[in-house]
Write an enzyme that holds these catalytic residues in place. Structure first.
Site, short mmCIF file in Angstrom:
data_model
loop_
_atom_site.label_atom_id
_atom_site.label_comp_id
_atom_site.label_asym_id
_atom_site.label_seq_id
_atom_site.Cartn_x
_atom_site.Cartn_y
_atom_site.Cartn_z
N TRP A 9 1.71 10.87 23.60
CA TRP A 9 1.60 10.12 22.62
C TRP A 9 -0.33 11.09 21.49
O TRP A 9 -0.03 10.65 20.84
CB TRP A 9 1.87 9.30 22.17
CG TRP A 9 2.79 8.25 22.60
CD1 TRP A 9 4.21 8.32 23.34
CD2 TRP A 9 3.23 8.60 21.34
NE1 TRP A 9 5.13 7.90 23.12
CE2 TRP A 9 4.90 8.42 21.87
CE3 TRP A 9 3.93 9.12 19.38
CZ2 TRP A 9 6.12 8.43 20.61
CZ3 TRP A 9 4.68 9.00 18.65
CH2 TRP A 9 6.13 8.51 19.52
N TRP A 62 -0.58 4.00 12.67
CA TRP A 62 -0.06 3.16 10.83
C TRP A 62 1.54 3.76 10.32
O TRP A 62 2.10 2.99 10.39
CB TRP A 62 -0.66 3.16 10.11
CG TRP A 62 -2.03 1.57 10.63
CD1 TRP A 62 -2.32 1.30 11.38
CD2 TRP A 62 -1.48 0.17 10.04
NE1 TRP A 62 -3.58 0.22 11.42
CE2 TRP A 62 -2.31 -0.84 10.56
CE3 TRP A 62 -0.58 -0.20 9.14
CZ2 TRP A 62 -2.76 -1.80 10.88
CZ3 TRP A 62 -0.82 -1.54 9.48
CH2 TRP A 62 -1.90 -2.17 10.06
N TRP A 85 4.57 -1.07 -3.84
CA TRP A 85 3.87 -2.27 -2.61
C TRP A 85 3.22 -3.20 -3.53
O TRP A 85 3.22 -3.28 -4.06
CB TRP A 85 2.23 -1.77 -2.00
CG TRP A 85 3.04 -0.62 -1.35
CD1 TRP A 85 2.59 1.13 -1.90
CD2 TRP A 85 3.09 -0.25 0.45
NE1 TRP A 85 3.26 1.59 -0.58
CE2 TRP A 85 3.03 0.82 0.68
CE3 TRP A 85 3.68 -1.46 1.00
CZ2 TRP A 85 3.71 1.33 1.84
CZ3 TRP A 85 4.17 -0.90 2.11
CH2 TRP A 85 5.21 1.09 2.45
N GLU A 118 2.34 8.61 27.45
CA GLU A 118 0.58 7.61 26.94
C GLU A 118 -0.68 8.61 26.65
O GLU A 118 -0.55 8.74 25.02
CB GLU A 118 0.81 6.29 27.44
CG GLU A 118 2.29 4.76 26.95
CD GLU A 118 2.84 4.99 25.95
OE1 GLU A 118 2.58 4.99 24.87
OE2 GLU A 118 3.78 4.87 26.00
N ASN A 157 -1.55 -2.44 22.03
CA ASN A 157 -0.22 -2.21 21.52
C ASN A 157 1.12 -2.54 21.45
O ASN A 157 1.25 -2.50 20.12
CB ASN A 157 0.12 -0.80 23.08
CG ASN A 157 0.98 -0.54 22.35
OD1 ASN A 157 0.78 0.56 21.12
ND2 ASN A 157 2.07 0.44 22.30
N TRP A 196 -0.05 0.30 3.69
CA TRP A 196 -0.40 0.93 5.29
C TRP A 196 -2.11 1.15 5.45
O TRP A 196 -2.41 0.82 6.17
CB TRP A 196 0.52 1.90 6.15
CG TRP A 196 0.33 2.74 5.15
CD1 TRP A 196 1.27 3.36 4.45
CD2 TRP A 196 -0.80 3.91 5.30
NE1 TRP A 196 1.39 4.38 3.86
CE2 TRP A 196 0.33 4.99 5.17
CE3 TRP A 196 -1.29 3.95 6.51
CZ2 TRP A 196 -0.22 6.24 4.50
CZ3 TRP A 196 -2.37 5.68 6.49
CH2 TRP A 196 -1.42 6.80 5.41
#
Ligand SMILES: Cc1cc2nc3c(=O)[nH]c(=O)nc-3n(C[C@H](O)[C@H](O)[C@H](O)COP(=O)(O)OP(=O)(O)OC[C@H]3O[C@@H](n4cnc5c(N)ncnc54)[C@H](O)[C@@H]3O)c2cc1C
Length: 482
Positions: free
Chosen positions: A283, A387, A311, A280, A346, A364
């Site tokens: 990440w 996102w 959208w 993590e 998360n 987004w």
């Protein structure tokens, strides 16, 4: 002649493992002036959002106290940065400015400009690596470009050696009294609303708070991290993200302390949990790597097909999502946790992002912006990656067709409804089997739980199945334009 240096604090609000501070202390300077310059305009649209500003206030308060305890003090100035540094150089007679590097595009541009200006003025400058495990430009694919997929990225760096973290100084030189400082209050970081108080109650910001948080995680949660990190009702993760964002603790310190801790604790399972946790942190490295190499991604999808995505422009849906009033319990619980604490688990970040971009088909960037203003850990690299990942338009993203069903997410990761009951108390008395889909509950079950849908809790603002189908059709349109 006396040699004096300025240490320019930014998002490295710590004394231990702070290479800029250590370098200044290890040089021949007689005096060091620690400064924080508040220049939000230089970060454009990505100046700290509301929750981050509260955190920054509290963190600067802590850093000031720490510096004072060691005989120094924090000088606070308002930007523009160049002018603030020029004034401080004139007042202090400093001949050098040291800082730790950051990697978001506007900070890079600002720092280059400041560096050139100082170099031209004959001031020594030096910048250091403190925010990441490795600089983004030191990691490249075999073909020589940036990585766009996490697994090979992490494989390339996870076994690289890390220097041992530097200790905090025992004492610091005094900052002489004629150097003035603005007050922390003059930065006007705290909101008028009571919101800041809730953040203060939930978190302990500052370097000590960060280390306490890490120790709590090692003592209580790492031994089951891989299982519990997906269960939002449990405190199964480290909650280090805001501390990392403000640099109250650095990733190298975390990795080092983890190894030290593992030396005195054994077990194959523990090693596996630790490997998951390390990845993590990986990440986070990846997110910074992607932002550094693709600096346009906070605004634009990495996958250009998504620029043409149809959208919906559903403003009412966006508002209900922000308020935690969508009628979908898992989504509302996540959004309310965010508003109340400045944090969201998360699993919920993925769920609410999927719901906004796919079921409501809201672009987004609107979700990214709301998170930016409300998360205490809002971080341009991690938020952008998160996102774009959830939307399906970014680096190593979930494929668009993998649309999270929030009710199934609830059944899987909040099977006893504890998380939903905590944040959506209107549903507290509903039986477990209905808690994630109250609209499907028989009238009798709702009555027993004291709920009238539409009065006590909203009807769902969207049909999950139909909106999923529509999202896939919309995706087909951009796929065909490929
Ligand atoms: C839509 C979306 C938006 C997000 N926005 C942010 C954000 O603004 N700031 C932020 O720090 N994280 C963000 N994340 C990533 C992740 O949700 C948080 O880092 C994590 O929930 C923080 O909790 P923790 O510190 O307890 O995590 P832990 O599970 O304890 O992880 C340890 C650390 O690893 C890093 N990390 C963990 N997961 C990720 C990830 N997926 N991407 C990058 N780094 C990660 C964080 O620095 C975290 O503190 C986002 C994820 C999504 C899906």
């Amino acid at each position: 002649m006396k040699q004096r240096a300025i240490v320019w604090f930014r998002r490295d609000l710590r004394l231990a493992d702070n290479p800029a501070l250590s370098a200044a202390l290890n040089s021949d300077f007689d005096a060091i002036v620690p400064v924080f310059i508040h220049a939000p305009d230089e970060l454009g649209a990505w100046a700290p959002g509301g929750a981050q500003r509260v955190w920054l206030h509290l963190s600067l308060e802590r850093l000031s106290a720490q510096l004072e305890a060691l005989g120094s003090r924090l000088v606070i100035r308002h930007g523009p940065t160049r002018e603030a540094l020029d004034t401080l150089i004139e007042e202090s007679g400093a001949t050098a400015v040291y800082w730790n590097r950051l990697y978001d595009p506007l900070t890079i541009a600002r720092d280059k400009n400041v560096k050139k200006h100082l170099d031209d003025s004959g001031i020594e400058t030096a910048s250091f690596q403190a925010h990441l495990l490795h600089e983004p430009w030191t990691v490249e694919t075999k073909q020589g470009g940036p990585y766009k997929v996490f697994t090979p990225f992490w494989k390339a760096i996870k076994d690289r050696n890390l220097d041992a973290p530097m200790a905090a100084p025992d004492a610091l030189p005094e900052v002489w009294s004629r150097i003035g400082t603005e007050t922390l209050a003059s930065l006007d970081l705290l909101p008028r609303l009571d919101w800041g108080r809730r953040i203060r109650q939930t978190w302990t910001s500052g370097e000590d708070g960060a280390h306490e948080r890490l120790e709590q995680f090692l003592d209580n949660a790492i031994d089951n991290y891989d299982n519990d990190r997906d269960r939002p009702a449990r405190h199964g993760t480290s909650y280090l993200s805001p501390h990392l964002h403000w640099g109250e603790i650095g990733p190298r310190q975390i990795m080092h302390r983890l190894e030290e801790w593992l030396d005195t604790h054994s077990g194959k399972a523990l090693q596996d949990h630790a490997a998951s946790f390390r990845s993590e942190i990986g990440w986070r490295e990846f997110a910074h790597h992607v932002l550094y190499h693709f600096p346009e991604t906070p605004e634009k999808p990495l996958d250009p097909r998504f620029e043409a995505f149809p959208w919906s422009g559903d403003d009412e849906g966006l508002k209900r999502w922000q308020q935690g009033q969508t009628g979908i319990p898992m989504v509302d619980a996540g959004m309310r946790e965010l508003w109340a604490t400045g944090y969201m688990h998360n699993r919920l970040r993925m769920t609410v992002a999927s719901f906004l971009t796919k079921n409501l088909r809201v672009a987004w960037q609107h979700g990214e912006r709301w998170f930016w203003d409300t998360l205490v850990d809002a971080d341009l690299a991690n938020n952008t990656l998160g996102w774009q990942w959830a939307t399906g338009c970014g680096a190593d993203a979930a494929p668009f067709f993998r649309i999270f069903n929030p009710a199934r997410q609830g059944e899987r990761f909040d099977s006893d409804g504890e998380y939903v009951r905590r944040w959506v108390p209107e549903l507290a008395k509903l039986e477990n089997r209905h808690i994630h889909e109250p609209w499907k509950a028989p009238a009798k079950a709702l009555k027993v739980a004291g709920i009238t849908l539409g009065d006590d809790y909203p009807q769902p603002i969207v049909d999950l199945k139909a909106s999923r189908r529509e999202a896939l059709e919309a995706f087909d349109q951009i796929k065909q334009s490929d």
